[in-house]
Design a protein around this motif. Structure first.
Motif, PDB file in Angstrom:
ATOM      1  N   PHE A  94       0.869  -1.222  -0.031  1.00 20.06           N
ATOM      2  CA  PHE A  94      -0.120  -0.018  -0.137  1.00 20.06           C
ATOM      3  C   PHE A  94       0.801   1.346   0.092  1.00 20.06           C
ATOM      4  CE2 PHE A  94      -2.540   3.258   2.014  1.00 20.06           C
ATOM      5  CZ  PHE A  94      -3.584   3.416   1.060  1.00 20.06           C
ATOM      6  N   LEU A  95       1.828   1.261   0.763  1.00 15.68           N
ATOM      7  CA  LEU A  95       2.777   2.610   0.939  1.00 15.68           C
ATOM      8  C   LEU A  95       3.518   2.657  -0.356  1.00 15.68           C
ATOM      9  CD1 LEU A  95       3.548   4.815   2.524  1.00 15.68           C
ATOM     10  CD2 LEU A  95       5.494   3.104   3.582  1.00 15.68           C
ATOM     11  N   SER A  96       4.035   1.542  -0.946  1.00 19.96           N
ATOM     12  CA  SER A  96       4.665   1.566  -2.322  1.00 19.96           C
ATOM     13  C   SER A  96       3.638   2.196  -3.350  1.00 19.96           C
ATOM     14  CB  SER A  96       5.093   0.157  -2.818  1.00 19.96           C
ATOM     15  OG  SER A  96       6.020  -0.422  -1.594  1.00 19.96           O
ATOM     16  N   PHE A  97       2.484   1.808  -3.363  1.00 17.14           N
ATOM     17  CA  PHE A  97       1.410   2.213  -4.441  1.00 17.14           C
ATOM     18  C   PHE A  97       1.231   3.819  -4.180  1.00 17.14           C
ATOM     19  CE2 PHE A  97      -2.919   3.166  -5.178  1.00 17.14           C
ATOM     20  CZ  PHE A  97      -3.020   3.253  -6.458  1.00 17.14           C
ATOM     21  N   CYS A  98       0.975   4.202  -2.885  1.00 20.52           N
ATOM     22  CA  CYS A  98       0.657   5.486  -2.582  1.00 20.52           C
ATOM     23  C   CYS A  98       1.570   6.417  -2.859  1.00 20.52           C
ATOM     24  CB  CYS A  98       0.411   5.716  -1.062  1.00 20.52           C
ATOM     25  SG  CYS A  98      -1.281   4.879  -0.444  1.00 20.52           S
ATOM     26  N   THR A  99       2.829   5.987  -3.170  1.00 18.80           N
ATOM     27  CA  THR A  99       4.214   6.761  -3.176  1.00 18.80           C
ATOM     28  C   THR A  99       4.863   6.625  -4.701  1.00 18.80           C
ATOM     29  OG1 THR A  99       5.717   4.887  -2.530  1.00 18.80           O
ATOM     30  CG2 THR A  99       5.020   6.927  -0.936  1.00 18.80           C
ATOM     31  N   GLY A 100       3.766   6.059  -5.712  1.00 19.64           N
ATOM     32  CA  GLY A 100       4.117   5.926  -7.065  1.00 19.64           C
ATOM     33  C   GLY A 100       4.795   4.714  -7.253  1.00 19.64           C
ATOM     34  N   GLY A 101       4.687   3.721  -6.540  1.00 21.03           N
ATOM     35  CA  GLY A 101       5.106   2.312  -6.674  1.00 21.03           C
ATOM     36  C   GLY A 101       4.035   1.367  -7.396  1.00 21.03           C
ATOM     37  N   PRO A 102       4.503   0.004  -7.270  1.00 19.07           N
ATOM     38  CA  PRO A 102       3.466  -0.877  -8.268  1.00 19.07           C
ATOM     39  C   PRO A 102       2.032  -0.738  -7.633  1.00 19.07           C
ATOM     40  CG  PRO A 102       5.499  -1.969  -7.425  1.00 19.07           C
ATOM     41  CD  PRO A 102       5.624  -0.546  -6.691  1.00 19.07           C
ATOM     42  N   GLU A 103       1.169  -1.331  -8.605  1.00 17.65           N
ATOM     43  CA  GLU A 103      -0.214  -1.335  -8.366  1.00 17.65           C
ATOM     44  C   GLU A 103      -0.452  -1.899  -6.999  1.00 17.65           C
ATOM     45  OE1 GLU A 103      -4.465  -2.538 -10.218  1.00 17.65           O
ATOM     46  OE2 GLU A 103      -2.635  -2.366 -11.573  1.00 17.65           O
ATOM     47  N   TYR A 104      -1.445  -1.543  -6.165  1.00 18.88           N
ATOM     48  CA  TYR A 104      -2.047  -2.177  -4.853  1.00 18.88           C
ATOM     49  C   TYR A 104      -3.285  -3.155  -5.430  1.00 18.88           C
ATOM     50  CZ  TYR A 104      -3.978  -3.007  -0.110  1.00 18.88           C
ATOM     51  OH  TYR A 104      -4.333  -3.387   0.955  1.00 18.88           O
ATOM     52  N   ARG A 105      -2.839  -4.666  -4.851  1.00 14.61           N
ATOM     53  CA  ARG A 105      -3.949  -5.334  -4.968  1.00 14.61           C
ATOM     54  C   ARG A 105      -4.662  -6.009  -3.883  1.00 14.61           C
ATOM     55  NH1 ARG A 105      -3.544  -6.869 -10.499  1.00 14.61           N
ATOM     56  NH2 ARG A 105      -1.594  -6.306 -11.518  1.00 14.61           N
ATOM     57  N   GLY A 106      -4.330  -5.304  -2.803  1.00 12.18           N
ATOM     58  CA  GLY A 106      -5.207  -5.970  -1.689  1.00 12.18           C
ATOM     59  C   GLY A 106      -6.479  -5.327  -1.428  1.00 12.18           C
ATOM     60  N   ARG A 107      -7.277  -5.702  -0.289  1.00  7.49           N
ATOM     61  CA  ARG A 107      -8.526  -5.144  -0.154  1.00  7.49           C
ATOM     62  C   ARG A 107      -8.574  -3.706   0.006  1.00  7.49           C
ATOM     63  NH1 ARG A 107     -10.707  -7.866   5.242  1.00  7.49           N
ATOM     64  NH2 ARG A 107      -8.849  -7.134   5.882  1.00  7.49           N
ATOM     65  N   SER A 108      -9.622  -3.039  -0.029  1.00  6.95           N
ATOM     66  CA  SER A 108     -10.029  -1.660   0.171  1.00  6.95           C
ATOM     67  C   SER A 108      -9.631  -1.010   1.649  1.00  6.95           C
ATOM     68  CB  SER A 108     -11.361  -1.125  -0.255  1.00  6.95           C
ATOM     69  OG  SER A 108     -12.442  -1.745   0.471  1.00  6.95           O
ATOM     70  N   LEU A 109      -9.197   0.133   1.820  1.00  5.21           N
ATOM     71  CA  LEU A 109      -9.261   0.400   3.357  1.00  5.21           C
ATOM     72  C   LEU A 109     -10.702   0.306   3.921  1.00  5.21           C
ATOM     73  CD1 LEU A 109      -7.223   3.658   2.512  1.00  5.21           C
ATOM     74  CD2 LEU A 109      -6.138   1.476   3.514  1.00  5.21           C
ATOM     75  N   GLU A 110     -11.774   0.400   3.394  1.00  4.73           N
ATOM     76  CA  GLU A 110     -12.833   0.206   4.241  1.00  4.73           C
ATOM     77  C   GLU A 110     -12.951  -0.771   4.524  1.00  4.73           C
ATOM     78  OE1 GLU A 110     -14.472   2.011   0.809  1.00  4.73           O
ATOM     79  OE2 GLU A 110     -14.846   3.976   1.538  1.00  4.73           O
ATOM     80  N   SER A 111     -12.616  -2.054   3.582  1.00  3.25           N
ATOM     81  CA  SER A 111     -12.911  -3.562   4.032  1.00  3.25           C
ATOM     82  C   SER A 111     -12.059  -3.778   5.034  1.00  3.25           C
ATOM     83  CB  SER A 111     -12.847  -4.175   2.556  1.00  3.25           C
ATOM     84  OG  SER A 111     -12.941  -5.653   2.908  1.00  3.25           O
ATOM     85  N   ALA A 112     -10.669  -3.736   4.929  1.00  4.67           N
ATOM     86  CA  ALA A 112      -9.774  -3.988   5.694  1.00  4.67           C
ATOM     87  C   ALA A 112      -9.978  -3.323   7.173  1.00  4.67           C
ATOM     88  CB  ALA A 112      -8.126  -3.658   5.217  1.00  4.67           C
TER      89      ALA A 112
END
Length: 115
Positions: A48-66
């Motif tokens: 998630f932190l990688s994705f938020c900073t411009g890295g690879p796509e995040y494939r985890g659950r949504s924040l709301e779900s998690a």
């Protein structure tokens, strides 16, 4: 150059490791994590932190779900952010980059708090 490229995945992994070490020692925050698989959490947080900073796509659950059912209080959300700042500083992430990361963190607060 993205924030992800400036920090690097290895340092993101180290930041996340220190972050969870701090969070798990925090008596106010530990209850949220007492039944969690910390290895999985760290892995998802790195993604998630990688994705938020411009890295690879995040494939985890949504924040709301998690965070559903955890009923996280705003004060605890903010404490988590403080632990993240300390971990970022420990790995010599610049104040400018920390400010950018924290803008992202604050922008998702409504997806995490009181879910």
């Amino acid at each position: 150059m993205t924030i992800y490229e400036q920090i690097g995945e290895t340092n993101i992994q180290k930041v996340v490791g220190m972050f969870y070490s701090r969070v798990l020692l925090d008596k106010d925050l530990f209850p949220y994590f007492s039944d969690a698989n910390i290895i999985d959490l760290k892995e998802h947080q790195v993604q998630f932190l990688s994705f938020c900073t411009g890295g690879p796509e995040y494939r985890g659950r949504s924040l709301e779900s998690a965070h559903s059912g955890l009923e996280i209080k705003e004060e605890h959300f903010m404490k988590v952010g403080q632990h993240l700042v300390v971990a970022l500083k420990a790995y010599k992430v610049s104040e400018d980059i920390i400010a950018e990361i924290m803008k992202i963190v604050i922008s998702v607060k409504d997806q995490v708090v009181n879910r």
